[in-house]
Design an enzyme around this catalytic site. Structure first.
Site, PDB file in Angstrom:
ATOM      1  CE  LYS A 161     -12.898  23.888  -7.008  1.00 12.43           C
ATOM      2  NZ  LYS A 161     -13.164  22.791  -6.090  1.00 12.43           N
ATOM      3  CG  ASP A 220      -4.364  -2.052   2.855  1.00 14.64           C
ATOM      4  OD1 ASP A 220      -4.498  -1.885   1.635  1.00 14.64           O
ATOM      5  OD2 ASP A 220      -3.954  -1.169   3.630  1.00 14.64           O
ATOM      6  CG  ASP A 229      -1.893   1.102   1.268  1.00 14.69           C
ATOM      7  OD1 ASP A 229      -2.322   1.522   0.188  1.00 14.69           O
ATOM      8  OD2 ASP A 229      -2.233   1.577   2.369  1.00 14.69           O
TER       9      ASP A 229
END
Length: 1139
Positions: free
Chosen positions: A522, A754, A413
């Site tokens: 933003k 995972d 990962d």
């Protein structure tokens, strides 16, 4: 503040890039490749067999697919909030969410009984007794128990003569139970340590019931509850957000997405996993606050579904378990065949005496069983596991110690495993200069500091225009935690490192007005009481670079940090700097300021959001800053060493492909060119790039579901691979596909997403500090310090333990031949029995056990040799086809090469399967595959068996027999006399016993003493020659003498201990009665086995020289471009110049 436009998704790209040679900054080359096809180049020399899955595996995959379709049923994110509230019979107030009524107490009690508590169903745990029985059921232990039972069967054949075998049988069975206990104890110890790491504290949450908000246990939540979450909280269930203020969540543990995600009441995404109005169980709120309706609890949450996916996955047997099982089958086969053969020989030789023939056959069977080997293997693995624990690697399963050294593919990962999961300032561009923030750089002029033009403004904007704050002020800054958004936290930490007294800056320049970041604007604006030449107030802004740039009319860059009007050259420089930062996978922010004139905005001016009486343009652009989730220290070198060791390292992440590739190129994971990079370099269209021109590929998760079997194979034959935007299901499929090619797969990860892959992999490696409880439960190994570099040490330790295990087995079973041959000669010729059962037991469980353990402390033969050798089971197109052909046979499938289709038979009954397995034994293909070379190294191979049983075994048997007959001859008994006396061992002469008849002037007591002395010498000879064999077995790359022979002090301690034990058994008064030895053995006879020991060393040396010339060591080819310097130097760019 919420995320600005992220570089990896492009946002609004820089406008009008130019190519002015005299004005461009000379940056390191960067590439932002589009998503590319994954059809890759393969070079198999034989037709490639598609992956084969067993019937059980196919059924499980079908169930999981059906399970996924059935349970992805979240539709609330597409419904109006009022409809959701109506569905769950709850009451919400959209305008004033704090005044919501929620459920009533009565409703909650009824629903709790209906839905159950909001907890995940814990994984089923086997009772300790069943775990112990599992350990006892290993093939090695069963073989020992079977051999022990056979010893008791001998009592029924001849009770008086075989009475001493009761001790041997008891010890064999005891050894099996003791060996199982050691294995069981190690597992329980690891499990207890693991449970101490798991979070046992009941989670709390804020819930509104009966119109009152109160703290309660998260386990008591039910669908329809209204909950309030804020910064620092873990989301207690899956909730639908109906009101939020600047809320962001960290979804990395579920999706692998490293960037915090905005959460708001509105949503435009159909996929519930991408919905902006859904917060998932266990995700962390990193900023802001939100109100939501609980829509899923317990196992019904997304977290629960992933955990269930993990529970449905079966763990494969470790390579070591399989190979030890094969070794036991070999030993048992040899023992059974020789027992049957010599039963047939001894029957006529002994005048058709069935009792004697059975006794002999069972004795031969037991003699082949290496009683001490199971305990030796377990102890070697236990010692190695303790060494790994000292290096912060917790092994839950002893077999996992060796598996780590055997892996051929490591799927890792990214977020939290390769990277720190902590945004860190990387670059600053201001006043026309690009700076690095790292203090580890060499060129001092390239380091950003408050004294550099424009940098001070960037630092003050980072510190003041922010909602991030430190958790405490009574400890040094580096020891504090930061509460807030990951981006602001990274900027705040950098500002605190550069500015003096960061704790007082907020009081010194108090905030009088603020507009937080929104997905519409933003940007984030704040106004502070910070005086300047023309007034008392200063406006600061940061946000998406292109949005901030549009609001600016000036830029810092004039003399003495003065601002100048924006010009075309400034836009070109801005575009280049932005493109450079974004191309490296960084998150880029723009900064601006405005010195508010005192005549328009006096110090007591009141700013109002509704009135919009604040400036919205004509700002001064201060510069750009980029942040990255940097690689952990040591990761680059660790991956480099793994690749140099022949391990394919691939990244499997939920993050964006560009971000993943940018990190991959910093850490040695990706060095080669992708198809897009080749197209850019050559100037050719991407569809004209040939397959052999590139060796790296980045696969997007959207492509995975459409990949064919051939596509999967082509991807895995690539040298460098990154899978991005993957789901838990994708990660699981990647592991399965790699295993179907014959790869021994290791998977690292820390998130819930995972865990299915961690459990399915041959070796799952979880993180302790950042890892979720689900991932720790699923893994076989845990990195206690979350240091990826520990994997390299584990790989080296795993490879070393395999080498040492092989040496130990090679040494241990060498004494089987000198133990078996005396029994054969005793019956077939016959001669007096040179080695009685009790002394066999003393050899196996005495000196041999001690000496075999010494191999656990053997260092590598060369410093870097182990990590330069290829994995012991390398994967090539040829070996992959061999692996799949065996899978075809096991599943009784047929591969049609013309059509490329695998034909699978109909499911069969258990009886049919057994019949088919027996039928296979008489087929040519079965035996061809049994002896077919796979190009890999196994624990026990033909060369090892030849060394132990035929070569060294015969040398030792010859030396021991020579010593035996030399003692007999010195006492007046020639070999022929010994033969005659053995013929008369029974009544009436009873030779070799104390009441035996006199032979050539030697009475019965003397005969018994002579035989005891000769048997003592045989025992001593085997032990002495095994001391030499101990050194002969130590090396496989160098000759068995030299400095390496003295590298392991334990060897000499064990030799001394073993020799002392042997001397104790032979020469201690009273002990000879128990073991049938004789104290009259002269040390002069020791010279015979010592001489044979030197012959053994000479033979081993000649064998080594011939073997190395015939089969030279194949080292891994050197990988060009590996960067093995410290990871911290990734913070530097390659060159910089002024605009």
């Amino acid at each position: 503040m919420s995320d600005p436009e992220k570089s990896e998704v492009g946002g609004e790209p820089p406008q009008n890039p130019t190519s002015g040679a005299d004005q461009r900054i000379q940056f390191a080359p960067t590439v932002r490749p589009p998503r590319e096809d994954v059809i890759a180049y393969v070079q198999p020399t034989i037709p490639s067999i598609p992956p084969i899955f067993s019937g059980r595996e196919r059924d499980r995959r079908a169930r999981q697919d059906e399970h996924g379709k059935k349970h992805v049923d979240i539709d609330e994110h597409l419904m109006p909030h009022a409809d959701v509230a109506e569905r769950y019979e709850t009451s919400i107030n959209m305008k004033k969410p704090g005044d919501s009524l929620g459920l009533t107490t009565q409703q909650a009690e009824e629903l709790l009984r209906e839905h159950g508590p909001n907890i995940l169903t814990p994984p089923k745990k086997r009772h300790p007794i069943l775990k112990y029985l599992d350990a006892l059921k290993s093939l090695f232990n069963l073989l020992l128990i079977f051999a022990g039972i056979l010893e008791y069967i001998l009592l029924g054949v001849d009770f008086k003569s075989n009475f001493q075998n009761t001790y041997l049988g008891a010890i064999l069975i005891l050894v099996a139970f003791l060996n199982a206990f050691i294995d069981f104890y190690q597992q329980q110890k690891s499990q207890a340590l693991l449970e101490s790491f798991l979070n046992m504290i009941p989670a709390k949450c804020l819930c509104i019931r009966n119109g009152q908000i109160a703290q309660m246990e998260a386990a008591s939540l039910i669908p329809g509850d209204v909950v309030f979450v804020r910064m620092g909280d873990k989301t207690p269930a899956d909730i639908l957000v109906f009101s939020a203020t600047d809320c962001k969540v960290d979804n990395s543990s579920l999706t692998g997405e490293s960037e915090p995600q905005d959460r708001m009441a509105e949503n435009e995404m159909r996929n519930p996993l991408e919905a902006t109005n859904v917060m998932f169980n266990s995700t962390l709120v990193v900023s802001g606050e939100a109100y939501g309706i609980v829509i899923r609890t317990g196992d019904g949450t997304v977290l629960g579904q992933i955990a269930r996916l993990t529970a449905g996955e079966e763990k494969l047997k470790s390579p070591l378990t399989v190979e030890i099982g094969n070794f036991v089958k070999i030993i048992a086969t040899i023992a059974i065949i020789t027992a049957l053969i010599f039963f047939g020989i001894s029957f006529p030789v002994n005048n058709n005496n069935a009792s004697l023939a059975i006794n002999f056959a069972i004795s031969i069977f037991v003699a082949w069983v290496p009683e001490g080997l199971p305990a030796t293997v377990t102890m070697l693995l236990t010692i190695a596991a303790k060494r790994m624990a000292a290096q912060n690697v917790l092994v839950k399963d002893l077999q996992g110690v060796e598996t780590l050294g055997a892996i051929t593919l490591l799927a890792t990962d990214k977020t939290g495993t390769l990277t720190r999961n902590q945004m860190t300032a990387a670059n600053i561009w201001t006043c026309g200069e690009l700076y690095e923030t790292s203090r580890g750089a060499v060129e001092e002029k390239s380091i950003a500091g408050p004294e550099k033009p424009g940098v001070n403004e960037i630092l003050h904007i980072s510190a003041l225009c922010s909602r991030a704050k430190f958790d405490r002020a009574d400890v040094p800054v580096k020891e504090r935690e930061i509460l807030g958004d990951a981006t602001e936290s990274g900027l705040m930490r950098y500002a605190a490192d550069q500015l003096d007294n960061i704790d007082a800056i907020g009081q010194k320049y108090p905030k009088v007005f603020e507009l937080p970041f929104t997905s519409d604007t933003k940007w984030h604006m704040s106004i502070h009481k910070k005086s300047h030449a023309s007034g008392a107030l200063t406006l600061y802004m940061k946000g998406a670079p292109e949005r901030v740039w549009r609001l600016c009319s000036r830029i810092l860059g004039g003399p003495d940090d003065e601002s100048v009007p924006l010009a075309e050259e400034h836009k070109k420089a801005y575009d280049e700097a932005y493109e450079h930062m974004a191309g490296r996978g960084h998150r880029v922010l723009g900064f601006a300021e405005m010195l508010l004139p005192g005549d328009q905005y006096p110090e007591d001016f009141v700013f109002e959001k509704k009135a919009e009486n604040y400036p919205l343009g004509n700002f001064t652009f201060a510069g750009l800053a980029s942040l990255q989730d940097p690689p952990k220290h040591g990761v680059r070198e660790a991956i480099g060493r793994c690749r140099a060791a022949g391990i394919k390292v691939i990244m499997v992440t939920g993050d964006h492909p560009l971000t993943a590739e940018a990190i991959g190129r910093k850490i040695n994971l990706m060095l080669g060119e992708t198809k897009a990079m080749v197209a850019k370099r050559t100037g050719k269209p991407i569809d004209q790039i040939a397959e052999h021109e590139y060796d790296a590929v980045v696969v997007h998760g959207e492509q995975i579901d459409t990949l064919t079997d051939a596509d999967w194979d082509k991807i895995f034959w690539r040298t460098e691979i990154i899978f991005a935007r993957t789901s838990p299901k994708h990660k699981l499929e990647i592991v399965r596909r790699a295993q179907s090619m014959g790869h021994i797969v290791g998977v690292t990860g820390d998130g819930v997403n995972d865990s299915p892959a961690l459990k399915k992999a041959d070796l799952g490696i979880a993180m302790n500090k950042s890892g979720s409880d689900v991932s720790k439960e699923a893994a076989s190994m845990i990195l206690l310090d979350d240091n990826f570099a520990s994997i390299v040490r584990g790989v080296e330790e795993g490879r070393l333990i395999f080498v040492n295990l092989k040496k130990s087995i090679k040494y241990t079973i060498s004494h089987s031949t000198p133990e078996v041959i005396p029994s054969l000669l005793n019956v077939v010729i016959p001669i007096p029995l040179p080695l009685p059962p009790m002394l066999i037991l003393v050899i196996d469980l005495g000196f041999e056990l001690i000496a075999a353990l010494s191999f656990a402390w053997d260092p590598p033969e060369t410093r870097e040799g182990l990590m330069k050798l290829p994995p012991r089971k390398p994967v090539t197109p040829e070996t992959s086809n061999i692996f799949r052909r065996r899978a075809l046979r096991q599943t009784r499938s047929y591969f049609d090469e013309e059509s490329g289709v695998i034909h699978t038979p109909e499911p069969q009954t258990k009886l049919q399967e057994i019949f088919h397995s027996l039928q296979e034994l008489f087929t040519r293909s079965y035996w061809v595959e049994k002896f077919e070379s796979t190009g890999g190294e196994v624990l026990v191979d033909g060369a090892l068996l030849s060394w132990a049983y035929l070569e060294i075994g015969l040398i030792e048997a010859t030396g021991a027999l020579a010593s035996f007959f030399m003692v007999l001859h010195s006492r007046g008994i020639s070999p022929h006399d010994a033969y005659i006396m053995q013929k008369g061992v029974g009544a009436p002469t009873k030779y070799w016993s104390k009441d035996g008849a006199t032979y050539n002037g030697i009475d019965g007591p003397a005969q018994a003493d002579i035989l005891a002395e000769a048997q003592s010498m045989y025992y001593w000879a085997v032990m002495t020659m095994q001391m030499f064999n101990l050194f002969a077995c130590k090396t496989r790359l160098t000759l068995p003498f030299g400095r390496y022979m003295f590298a392991n002090r334990a060897t000499f301690y064990c030799i001394i201990a073993g020799a002392a034990l042997a001397a104790f058994i032979i020469y201690t008064p009273g002990v000879e009665v128990v073991f049938g030895t004789s104290r009259s053995l002269l040390p002069l006879y020791w010279l015979i086995p010592i001489a044979f020991g030197f012959v053994l060393i000479l033979y081993a040396s000649l064998r080594m020289v011939i073997s190395r010339r015939a089969n030279p060591i194949k080292w891994n080819p050197e990988i060009q471009g590996l960067q093995m310097f410290p990871t911290i130097r990734t913070m530097r760019t390659m060159s910089r110049t002024s605009i």
